[in-house]
Structures are given as structure tokens and as C-alpha cells.
Design an enzyme around this catalytic site. Structure first.
Site, PDB file in Angstrom:
ATOM      1  N   ALA A 260       0.919  -1.271  -0.234  1.00  0.00           N
ATOM      2  CA  ALA A 260       0.101   0.148  -0.001  1.00  0.00           C
ATOM      3  C   ALA A 260       0.889   1.065  -0.066  1.00  0.00           C
ATOM      4  CB  ALA A 260      -0.848  -0.675   1.600  1.00  0.00           C
TER       5      ALA A 260
ATOM      6  N   THR B  15      -0.371  -1.124  10.052  1.00  0.00           N
ATOM      7  CA  THR B  15       0.009  -2.307   8.354  1.00  0.00           C
ATOM      8  C   THR B  15       0.025  -1.011   7.281  1.00  0.00           C
ATOM      9  OG1 THR B  15      -1.624  -3.164   8.157  1.00  0.00           O
ATOM     10  CG2 THR B  15      -0.402  -4.430   9.428  1.00  0.00           C
ATOM     11  N   CYS B  16       0.932  -1.044   6.786  1.00  0.00           N
ATOM     12  CA  CYS B  16       0.772  -0.949   5.015  1.00  0.00           C
ATOM     13  C   CYS B  16       0.886  -1.808   4.094  1.00  0.00           C
ATOM     14  CB  CYS B  16       1.887  -0.257   5.185  1.00  0.00           C
ATOM     15  SG  CYS B  16       2.346   1.136   5.944  1.00  0.00           S
ATOM     16  N   SER B  17      -0.713  -2.654   4.284  1.00  0.00           N
ATOM     17  CA  SER B  17      -0.117  -3.964   3.888  1.00  0.00           C
ATOM     18  C   SER B  17      -2.035  -3.733   3.100  1.00  0.00           C
ATOM     19  CB  SER B  17      -1.178  -5.253   4.451  1.00  0.00           C
ATOM     20  OG  SER B  17      -1.420  -6.074   3.464  1.00  0.00           O
TER      21      SER B  17
END
Length: 716
Positions: A385, A443-445
Site C-alpha cells: 500500500a 500496517t501498510c498492507s
């Protein structure tokens, strides 16, 4: 043959003239264009030998592996993780950029090597193929011009060998590149990339820059004035950007957003050189602000991973005016600890303590962490992301494999399963800390396996045990400057877009114990952290402290207006958000709200075991009845005294009838009747509302006649 040779030379010159140079496109009349152009041209002259070596090692680990029946270019053994040594931050950045570019154009570069007959070469072993591909990309990016050799650099034999080999075949390489462009009908090599990759690069290059203000060194207003002096104009939103403009982020009040085209100029400002402004992705600022909103005065916070030192410094800045300490886990080496302490000292951060153990190695009952109430968990994730993968890898110490995953557009199932399992274990370990009251998980998912499913499994595990209150989801709360509807949901999610990177944020908070009492000071401190009180300070009245030392203070001395409406708004917001999250409302909040209501609503209570009656509910006819007995007068004085302290709001009550002992009154009617025994009856009822909203009393109840008494005063 001489004719063919001349044709190749002319073709080589055409390729050189046709190859696009990004530095020429950046030339403009804007301020600072000279500096930009100079820096770009220096980069086009090549890099130090160490940069090529590090870039080759990175590319060796992330290059695309093909099926055995399709392998034409061999890269040697990559089972051993390479050890990278960077001279400085600039060398580290350009090494990753060079490796990522080689990965994106791997198929094209291999085709050029094979078509020009430069590969295979017996004098170049497979272990140096990665270096060959990396240096070929840089050579064509320099339009096949010779690299400038720096006198101060230490030469690397392998680099000089590959460089000489490619330079000797530069004409054949240029011709092969031209044929590839004709084959793909591409104006430049950028058009050979898949459309999804090209759009992703365009979005990343246009992504606005987010910076947060270090209030240890400068205030927000001083930053605004300084930027105004330097020619920047403040606008409302990102859509209003126009050259030298900026805006304040809608979620974080200390985060400023700038156009991406101003990056080089911003980094040259004194504000950045003095660590007054710091460039960082917005997702980390969201996590830090969410954690700060959960802290009470004197609460400590645990940061489970070292991640970026900027995230820890931002957390320290936000807790500047409290007694909170920040414990950072996973600082293994003493050299790393010394480096971090030096960085934090330069930024003015003093409340940070470094722990060498990994987070999962620290026990929940560790005596150092007994005052920790909030835990910030930023686990390693797939990171698809993020907008700029190079910045994410450098700042968060991420895996270089992110570059391969980002290029392919997905993560393998095996890798995703490993990441999700590790994230679940860390979140469950965090839930075992009995003293911790809230966990911020970010998170950056883009995968639910790393986001919602991890949180759901952790909540269902019940790992916190039965001796403490269980965890429940609660919506994140940001500053009042936020106008995003997303923040009202249980999870906070931002999808990758042209104006921001993506992120996932969840807050797990313990259910409030019914016997737990939270002071007004903590409630207001938490509200101030969320920006709900606009900087107002609540002070206790000294007289009331003496009279009620154990009672929670409810009065406020505020200059310029009352804070009670803001407190009511805080309580209302907490109630609404808690209902949406299906969690219990805090007893402390409800108690304080009820006490404030009781102060504005007066109820009359009799000391006997009877139902209470409000004097405001009595009809005027009964208020002016005949003289009462001593008991009746005392009762009337009591109700009048309480009425004087009550507000003008009427209270609706159910009808109640109270019969007092009969009294012989010297009342004589106009018709000359004899004195009679009367009974005083007080009636309370629920009045009907008229159209104007005024409460109207119902008809008077009939007087209850007492039985005939043989003795005029039987109670004596």
C-alpha cells in the site's frame, strides 16, 4: 564492411539523440530550477564504485527467476543473503533505486545483452551477471557516455572490469536498444513497461509530501510564518495546490502536505536542516496520533519495533507535556543504540528508553513496563500500500523483496502466510500485558490476511485470560480537524490513491471495569490530546477542593467562556463511537455526565421512605394554601431552599400524593361555616406539554377527607 560500420555509428548517434533525458524535462522557470538541474546532471555522470557493488547485491536477491526451460541469462547462486555496506544515506538510496530500475527493465536488458552478443562471455562469471545488468542500465541511462571517475573514491576491480567491457561494446549495445524500441513501438524504454507499472510510477512521482512539525524546536505558528516569508501560501486542501502552496493534513494537526514537485527545495530549507520539519509517510503519523489520544497523564507507551526513528521521535514530541516514557524494543547493538541516541538528542527527544530485547522476548510482567498503558505495534508487512517503496525500505528497515512484490503486483501465498502468522503472534503477545489498556495495530498492507483477519483471530483467541478485562475494537480518534468519515468506522483504512499511500489501523481497548473510577483530569487530558478542547485549561476551585476533597471536580474556571459544552461533546462522541464499535461505554464518562446532569437538575427528597416530589411540579394553588403546621413549614422552607439552587429547567415526574396529619385551622368560610378539620395534600404529577413547550398542570386532585376523630389531636 566500412559502410556497415558507418551505419552503426550513425545509428549509435541517433540512439543517443533520441534517448530521453529526464533532467531536460525538469528545466523550468520555477525557483531553484538551477539547483535541481545541477543535481540531476551529477547523477547522470555515474556513481561511485561502491554504489554499483551494492546495487548488484540487491538486484541479485530480487531479480525475477524464470523457468529452467526459459533461462538464457544466469545469475549465479543467490542463496546467501548479501551483506551491504553503505557510505552514507545518499549512497544507500541510489543503490536501491539502481537495483529497482534494473529489476523493472530486466527483460529488456537481458534482450539487449543477447541481441548484441555481449552475453555470454567466458571472462565474466555468472556471479558478476547482476553487476553487468545493473551497469548496463546505468550506461544506457547516461546515453552510453563515459562515467566520470571520482579521485577520492577507492576503485573496485570488478566494477572497472565490467565497465571497460561494456564500453568496448557500446555501439552494438546502442543498436540493440534501438531495435528493441522499434520492436515494441516505444518512444522510450519507459513505454516498454507494463501499463500498470507505468501508472504506479506516475502516481508515486506525483504523491504529495507529508512532513510533521517538531514542536520541541518550533511552534506551529512559527512554521506558518516562516513558510509565508519564504513565499509559500497555505491552502485548504490538496486539490487547491498550485506551485508554492501547502495545506494542513485533515487528520493530524501537526502534519503539513506539500506538492511533490517541491521536494528538492524543501529539503534545502533551514527548517529541514535543523530538524524542525521532518519528512515521513502519513501512515506513521496516523498511528502515533492514535496512540497519543489513548494516553492519560503519566502513562508510558511501548513501541514494539524500532522501525523508523522518525516515528519514535514523533511519539516523543506528542508526549512532550506529560510524564510519559517511550520504551522501544529491538535495539540489538550498542552501535545502533548510540546512533539512535544521537539522532534523538539532535531532535530534542528526552523521554525515550531503548531496550535491546525483541518485543516477543519481553515478559508481560517486566518491571520496567508496569506503567505502560498503550502499546504501538507496527509489524513487518507486505507493504504493497506504500506509494514510494524506496523510502519505505530505507526508513522502516524493510525487506528489499518489497521491490519485487511491488513490481509483480502481488505477494506469494507462502510469504503472505508467514507474515500473517508472525503478525498474529506479536499481537497476541501484546494482549498478554495485563497493565496495557490499549493496543494500536497499523500496517501498510492491502491484504485482509494481514489486517482484519489478524485482529479478528487475536480477539477470538482470548489470550488475555479471565483475570483481566477483555479487549474490544474501538474506532480511532484523531484531531477535530479531521473531516473524514472513515474515522467513524471500527477500522481506519486508506486505499492507495493519487494523494496518499494506503494503510490499515485498528485499536484494541480493554472493556472498562464497572468498579473502575476515572478522574475528570484524565478524561479532560485525553480529550485535550484528541484536540477537542481547543487548548482550554480546566482548573479546580480552591474552595471546592477544601469542601469536597474526595469528590471529582466538575466546575471549571475558563477565561472567555465555559468548557461544559465541550465536555458534553466529548462524552457524546465517546458514547456514539463506542456503540458503533460494540464496546461498553466507560463508567467514568457516564458517571461524570450523570453528575453534571444532577448539578443542573434539582430533585426534592424527603428524609422519610417516600417517593420524592419536586417543588417545581406543584401547582400554584397549593403553594398558597392556608398556614401549615410546623412540619409543613419546615418542609416548605426545605423545598424553597433547594429550588433556589436549581436551574430553571422543569423536571417531569410521575404523580405522587402525600397525606400529612390533619390540622384544625381557624378558617371561616364566607358562608359562616364552622371551623373544620382539613388535611394538607401535596400532589406531584407529570404535566402535559402545551404547543409552546410549557408544562401545564392537570386538574387538581380531590381532597381526601379524613375519618371522624374522637380526639382533635390524636398524635399528641
Amino acid at each position: 564492411m566500412p559502410g556497415s560500420k558507418s551505419n552503426l555509428v550513425s545509428l549509435h548517434e541517433d540512439v543517443i539523440n533520441d534517448t530521453s533525458d529526464l533532467s531536460e524535462m525538469k528545466i523550468s522557470d520555477e525557483k531553484g530550477s538551477v539547483e535541481k538541474r545541477t543535481m540531476t546532471l551529477i547523477e547522470k555522470n555515474g556513481y561511485h564504485d561502491s554504489v554499483y557493488i551494492n546495487a548488484a547485491k540487491i538486484f541479485q536477491g530480487i531479480h525475477t527467476e524464470k523457468r529452467k526451460d526459459r533461462i538464457l541469462v544466469r545469475y549465479g547462486d543467490d542463496s546467501v543473503s548479501p551483506r551491504l555496506t553503505f557510505k552514507d544515506e545518499y549512497s544507500q538510496r541510489v543503490s536501491y533505486e539502481l537495483a529497482f530500475n534494473a529489476l523493472k527493465y530486466q527483460d529488456l536488458l537481458e534482450e539487449i545483452l543477447l541481441d548484441s552478443c555481449v552475453y555470454p562471455c567466458q571472462s565474466i562469471p555468472d556471479e558478476l551477471t547482476s553487476l553487468l545488468v545493473v551497469m548496463l542500465y546505468d550506461l544506457q541511462d547516461r546515453k552510453f557516455q563515459a562515467r566520470e571517475i571520482f579521485d577520492e573514491e577507492e576503485p573496485v576491480a570488478e566494477v572497472r572490469k565490467i565497465e571497460g567491457y561494456l564500453h568496448s561494446f557500446r555501439t552494438k549495445l546502442a543498436a540493440a536498444l534501438a531495435r528493441c524500441r522499434i520492436k515494441h513501438d516505444a518512444l522510450s524504454i519507459e513505454y516498454i513497461l507494463p501499463e500498470t507499472i507505468r501508472k504506479q510510477e506516475q502516481r508515486a512521482s506525483a504523491l504529495p509530501l507529508c512532513v510533521w512539525i517538531n514542536t520541541y524546536k518550533i511552534s506551529l505558528q512559527d512554521v506558518f510564518r516562516d513558510l509565508e516569508k519564504k513565499g509559500f501560501t497555505r491552502v485548504e486542501t490538496v486539490s487547491d495546490f498550485d506551485r508554492y502552496t501547502y495545506c494542513v493534513d485533515q487528520h493530524c494537526h501537526d502534519v503539513l502536505v506539500f506538492p511533490s514537485s517541491l521536494k528538492e527545495e524543501l529539503l534545502n530549507l533551514d527548517l529541514f536542516a535543523d530538524c524542525k520539519l521532518l519528512l515521513q509517510d502519513k501512515s506513521r503519523s496516523l498511528a502515533v496520533h492514535s496512540a497519543r489520544a489513548l494516553l492519560n497523564t503519566g502513562d508510558d507507551i511501548i513501541v514494539a519495533h524500532i522501525g523508523s526513528h522518525l516515528t519514535i521521535a514523533h511519539m516523543s514530541v506528542l508526549t512532550n507535556h506529560s510524564m510519559s516514557r517511550i520504551f522501544v524494543c529491538g535495539v540489538k547493538s550498542s552501535a545502533k543504540a548510540a546512533e539512535l541516541r544521537n539522532l534523538f538528542s539532535h531532535m530534542g527527544c528526552k523521554n525515550i528508553q531503548l531496550l535491546h530485547e525483541d518485543f516477543t522476548e519481553i515478559g508481560p510482567t517486566d518491571p520496567r513496563l508496569q506503567k505502560a498503558k498503550v502499546l504501538l505495534l507496527l509489524p513487518q508487512c507486505s507493504g504493497l500500500a506504500v506509494g514510494n517503496p524506496i523510502d519505505f525500505i530505507l526508513n522502516e528497515h524493510g525487506d528489499a523483496g518489497l521491490l519485487r512484490d511491488l513490481f509483480q503486483g502481488s505477494v506469494s501465498e507462502d510469504k503472505l502466510s508467514i507474515l500473517a502468522e508472525r503478525q498474529l503472534n506479536e499481537l497476541m503477545h501484546a494482549m498478554k500485558f495485563n497493565k496495557v489498556q490499549a493496543i494500536v495495530y497499523c500496517t501498510c498492507s492491502v491484504y485482509p490476511e494481514e489486517n482484519e483477519l489478524v485482529v479478528k483471530k487475536a480477539l477470538e483467541s482470548g489470550v488475555e485470560g479471565n483475570k483481566v478485562q477483555p479487549y474490544r475494537l474501538t474506532p480511532p480518534v484523531f484531531s477535530t480537524c479531521s473531516n473524514s468519515k472513515t474515522s467513524t468506522e471500527i477500522f481506519f483504512k486508506m486505499e492507495p490513491s493519487e494523494i496518499s499511500s494506503g494503510c490499515f489501523l485498528a485499536i484494541l481497548a480493554r472493556e472498562k471495569d464497572s468498579s473502575e473510577k476515572v478522574s475528570v483530569k484524565d478524561i479532560l487530558a485525553r480529550a485535550a490530546a484528541k484536540g477537542l478542547l481547543d487548548g482550554m485549561v480546566v482548573e479546580k476551585s480552591k474552595e471546592e477542593e477544601k469542601k469536597h476533597p474526595k469528590v471529582t471536580q466538575r466546575r471549571s474556571n475558563i477565561t472567555g467562556g465555559s468548557i461544559e459544552p465541550k465536555i458534553a461533546e466529548v462524552l457524546h462522541r465517546q458514547t456514539v463511537s463506542t456503540i458503533k464499535a460494540e464496546v461498553s461505554v466507560s463508567k467514568a464518562v457516564s458517571n461524570i455526565h450523570q453528575k453534571n446532569v444532577n448539578r443542573t437538575k434539582s430533585y426534592v427528597q424527603l428524609k422519610k421512605s417516600i417517593n420524592p416530589v419536586s417543588d417545581t411540579a406543584l401547582p400554584k394553588v397549593l403553594k398558597h394554601t392556608s398556614p401549615l403546621s410546623s412540619m409543613g413549614k419546615a418542609y416548605q422552607r426545605q423545598t424553597l431552599a433547594r429550588k433556589a439552587r436549581a436551574e430553571h429547567k422543569r423536571v417531569v415526574l410521575k404523580p405522587v400524593e402525600i397525606v400529612l396529619p390533619p390540622v384544625i385551622t381557624p378558617y371561616v368560610s364566607p358562608q359562616g361555616r364552622k371551623p373544620r378539620v382539613s388535611t394538607h395534600c401535596f400532589h406531584g404529577w407529570t404535566g402535559a406539554k402545551a404547543s409552546s413547550g410549557r408544562i401545564l398542570p392537570p386538574p387538581l386532585a380531590k381532597v381526601v377527607k379524613p375519618p371522624v376523630l374522637s380526639h382533635p389531636r390524636p398524635w399528641l
